[in-house]
Design a protein around this motif. Structure first.
Motif, short mmCIF file in Angstrom:
data_model
loop_
_atom_site.label_atom_id
_atom_site.label_comp_id
_atom_site.label_asym_id
_atom_site.label_seq_id
_atom_site.Cartn_x
_atom_site.Cartn_y
_atom_site.Cartn_z
N LYS A 33 0.82 -1.22 0.00
CA LYS A 33 0.00 0.00 0.00
C LYS A 33 0.85 1.27 0.00
N LEU A 34 2.12 1.13 0.35
CA LEU A 34 2.98 2.32 0.52
C LEU A 34 3.63 2.70 -0.81
N THR A 35 2.81 3.04 -1.76
CA THR A 35 3.28 3.23 -3.14
C THR A 35 4.10 4.51 -3.33
N ASN A 36 4.12 5.38 -2.32
CA ASN A 36 4.93 6.60 -2.43
C ASN A 36 6.34 6.44 -1.83
N LEU A 37 6.62 5.26 -1.27
CA LEU A 37 7.94 5.04 -0.68
C LEU A 37 9.05 5.25 -1.70
N THR A 38 10.07 6.00 -1.29
CA THR A 38 11.29 6.10 -2.09
C THR A 38 12.46 5.41 -1.39
N GLN A 39 12.39 5.30 -0.03
CA GLN A 39 13.46 4.63 0.72
C GLN A 39 12.85 3.60 1.67
N LEU A 40 13.29 2.37 1.54
CA LEU A 40 12.90 1.30 2.46
C LEU A 40 14.17 0.67 3.00
N HIS A 41 14.39 0.86 4.29
CA HIS A 41 15.64 0.43 4.93
C HIS A 41 15.31 -0.56 6.03
N LEU A 42 15.60 -1.84 5.78
CA LEU A 42 15.31 -2.92 6.73
C LEU A 42 16.57 -3.75 7.00
N GLY A 43 17.74 -3.13 6.91
CA GLY A 43 18.98 -3.85 7.17
C GLY A 43 19.09 -4.33 8.60
N SER A 44 19.91 -5.36 8.82
CA SER A 44 20.16 -5.90 10.17
C SER A 44 18.89 -6.29 10.89
N ASN A 45 18.11 -7.15 10.25
CA ASN A 45 16.94 -7.77 10.87
C ASN A 45 17.06 -9.28 10.67
N GLN A 46 15.95 -9.99 10.70
CA GLN A 46 15.98 -11.45 10.54
C GLN A 46 15.03 -11.88 9.42
N ILE A 47 14.97 -11.08 8.39
CA ILE A 47 14.06 -11.31 7.27
C ILE A 47 14.60 -12.43 6.38
N THR A 48 13.75 -13.35 6.00
CA THR A 48 14.17 -14.49 5.18
C THR A 48 13.72 -14.37 3.73
N GLN A 49 12.77 -13.48 3.45
CA GLN A 49 12.18 -13.46 2.11
C GLN A 49 11.77 -12.03 1.72
N ILE A 50 12.01 -11.69 0.45
CA ILE A 50 11.48 -10.45 -0.11
C ILE A 50 10.14 -10.80 -0.76
N CYS A 89 22.43 -7.74 5.90
CA CYS A 89 22.46 -8.47 7.18
C CYS A 89 21.10 -9.03 7.56
N ASN A 90 20.51 -9.81 6.66
CA ASN A 90 19.30 -10.57 6.94
C ASN A 90 19.58 -12.03 6.61
N GLN A 91 18.54 -12.80 6.35
CA GLN A 91 18.72 -14.22 6.02
C GLN A 91 18.02 -14.54 4.69
N ILE A 92 18.10 -13.60 3.78
CA ILE A 92 17.43 -13.72 2.47
C ILE A 92 18.22 -14.67 1.58
N THR A 93 17.52 -15.60 0.95
CA THR A 93 18.18 -16.59 0.10
C THR A 93 17.97 -16.33 -1.39
N GLN A 94 17.01 -15.48 -1.72
CA GLN A 94 16.65 -15.32 -3.14
C GLN A 94 16.22 -13.88 -3.43
N ILE A 95 16.65 -13.38 -4.58
CA ILE A 95 16.16 -12.10 -5.10
C ILE A 95 15.01 -12.44 -6.03
N PRO A 96 13.77 -12.01 -5.71
CA PRO A 96 12.63 -12.43 -6.54
C PRO A 96 12.63 -11.74 -7.90
N LYS A 97 11.99 -12.38 -8.87
CA LYS A 97 11.93 -11.81 -10.23
C LYS A 97 11.18 -10.49 -10.25
N VAL A 98 10.25 -10.30 -9.29
CA VAL A 98 9.47 -9.05 -9.28
C VAL A 98 10.34 -7.83 -9.00
#
Length: 484
Positions: free
Chosen positions: A193-210, A227-236
């Motif tokens: 819903k946050l379609t006006n975002l220009t900066q999204l900063h979620l570094g140093s968390n425990q996120i596994t998926q985009i 510094c998360n636990q992301i294994t894949q960059i999605p095609k989107v």
């Protein structure tokens, strides 16, 4: 600043019609009721973040210049023009009630004030455009945040937040959402819903998926998820065509997708410290890249397509498994130097050189020249004279049925020659450090020679040779030398 000095300053500010009053770093313990005289005041700074204080990795360090205020006077409610209130670096422990009643506030900044929670009363401040509560001990974002629909900047970095609530979806005017250094495990679908975002900063968390929902954020220019636990960059990711900065270092990513080719506005792509094995040809489309960091991965080869990145100035490829470029060039991170080397290899008739440099060093009279005579000519002369300066000889050997030419450099070990050694010691060579077994480790100056090789020879291999072992075994502290 004493209370008397502060009262004088307030009177001056009233007389001169000041619109901003900066009282940060004044060791104040109390704000006097006379603050209510400043009817024209638009910005009150009782503490603030010190800018330009440096970075840890890609994360800005926070230094705050505050005071010792624990409460604020009700007279703040009498400042009809107050739009910005910065109380950073004060031991408040909670947001004072008076603050949540200043309904015309537009910017509220409380960095490092020992907050543990955001009160529901925050919902009163519906005119807020910026809310910065970084570097506290907040564990939860309350549902009341949904009322702050005019927010464009929400900063909650360096807290203990575990979840981004669905209520975030109401903040459709947000352009910055800064939540690095928390304990967040998931990016919710509500982010879409946050379609006006220009900066999204979620570094140093425990996120596994985009999530796929990220595709809706087509105005993003900066996406930071280090510094998360992301294994894949999605095609989107291909939908985020306005991205100029993409930071995904220190994750568990194994592949750069072809979809990366759509991000033609990228100027910085940071993917170091992952498990990437291949640079795709699609990288050639990112012609605006100035910085590409792929160090500390498992890449084995640099594709020719990378040379099309003509705006690239920094190319980090160290700590991979790339063998097609000498380490000293690869580790330089100078994109032009790397490209020049690749181009010269490509346009020249390349053939294996089958040549190497062997250097014998050590103290005088330890037997370096005698060793060469024995290796090359299978001869030994007990009256062999000492070497003056240096001698260079050729030694032809066979390795795996290939003829290899070794250029053997024999250095005079006398003290007078030591100063000139640095001009001839080179990287990517083989060193023989020759010692006399009849003398001690200190007399052979083994540590001195090893440090000299380390300084000028880089990571070149070293073989320590004990000469005259028939008279006495070589006595060196192998463990200590290896550790050093």
């Amino acid at each position: 600043m004493t209370q008397d000095e502060l009262l004088v300053l307030i009177d001056r500010a009233v007389a001169e019609g000041w619109r901003e009053l900066d009282l940060s770093g004044q060791e104040l313990t109390e704000l006097p009721v006379e603050i209510g005289k400043l009817k024209q005041l638009e910005s009150l700074i009782l503490g603030k973040k010190v800018e330009g204080y440096g970075y840890v990795g890609y994360r800005p360090l926070q230094k705050v210049s505050g005071n010792n205020l624990k409460t604020l006077p009700l007279e703040l409610l009498g400042l009809p023009n107050l739009r910005k209130l910065d109380i950073s670096g004060n031991p408040l422990e909670s947001i004072p009630d008076v603050v949540t009643q200043i309904l015309h506030l537009e910017e509220l900044i409380l960095i490092r004030v020992e907050l543990t929670e955001i009160p529901d009363a925050i919902a009163n401040l519906t005119n807020l455009t910026q809310l910065d509560l970084g570097s506290n001990q907040i564990t939860q974002i309350p549902e009341a945040i949904a009322k702050l629909t005019n927010l464009t900047q929400l900063h909650l970095y360096s807290n203990q937040i575990t979840q981004i609530p669905e209520a975030i979806a109401n903040l459709t005017n947000l352009t910055q959402l800064i939540l690095y250094c928390n304990q967040i495990t998931q990016i919710p679908e509500a982010i879409a819903k946050l379609t006006n975002l220009t900066q999204l900063h979620l570094g140093s968390n425990q996120i596994t998926q985009i999530p796929e929902a990220i595709a809706n954020l087509t105005n993003l220019t900066q996406l930071i998820l280090y510094c998360n636990q992301i294994t894949q960059i999605p095609k989107v990711i291909a939908k985020l065509t306005n991205l100029t900065l993409l930071i995904l270092n220190d994750n568990q990513i194994t592949k750069i997708p072809e979809a990366i080719a759509k991000l033609t506005n990228l100027t910085q792509l940071i993917l170091n410290d992952n498990q990437i094995t291949k640079i795709p040809e699609a990288i050639a489309n990112l012609t605006n890249l100035r910085l590409l960091d792929l160090s500390d991965n498992q890449i084995t080869q640099i594709p020719e397509a990378i040379a099309k990145l003509t705006n690239l100035t920094q190319l980090h490829l160290s700590s991979n498994q790339i063998t097609q470029i000498p380490l000293e060039i690869l580790n330089s991170s100078d994109a032009k130097e790397i490209f020049n080397y690749l181009r010269q290899v490509r346009i020249s008739e390349t053939r294996p050189l089958h040549e190497a440099k062997l250097l014998l060093i050590g103290q005088g009279s330890v037997g370096k020249t005698s060793l060469i005579e024995r290796l090359i000519r299978k001869k030994y002369d007990k009256n062999q004279p000492q070497t003056d300066g240096l001698n260079v000889e050729t030694w032809n050997v066979q390795v795996n049925s290939e003829d290899i030419r070794l250029n053997v450099w024999d250095f005079g070990g006398q003290e007078i020659y030591h100063a000139t050694h640095q001009f001839f010691l080179t990287k990517r060579s083989l060193y023989l450090l020759v010692c006399n077994c009849r003398t001690s480790e200190e007399e052979n100056r083994i540590e001195y020679w090893l440090k000299l090789i380390e300084s000028f020879g880089g990571h070149s291999p070293v073989i320590i040779v004990g000469n005259k072992k028939d008279e006495q075994p070589l006595d060196i502290n192998r463990k200590a030398l290896r550790e050093k």
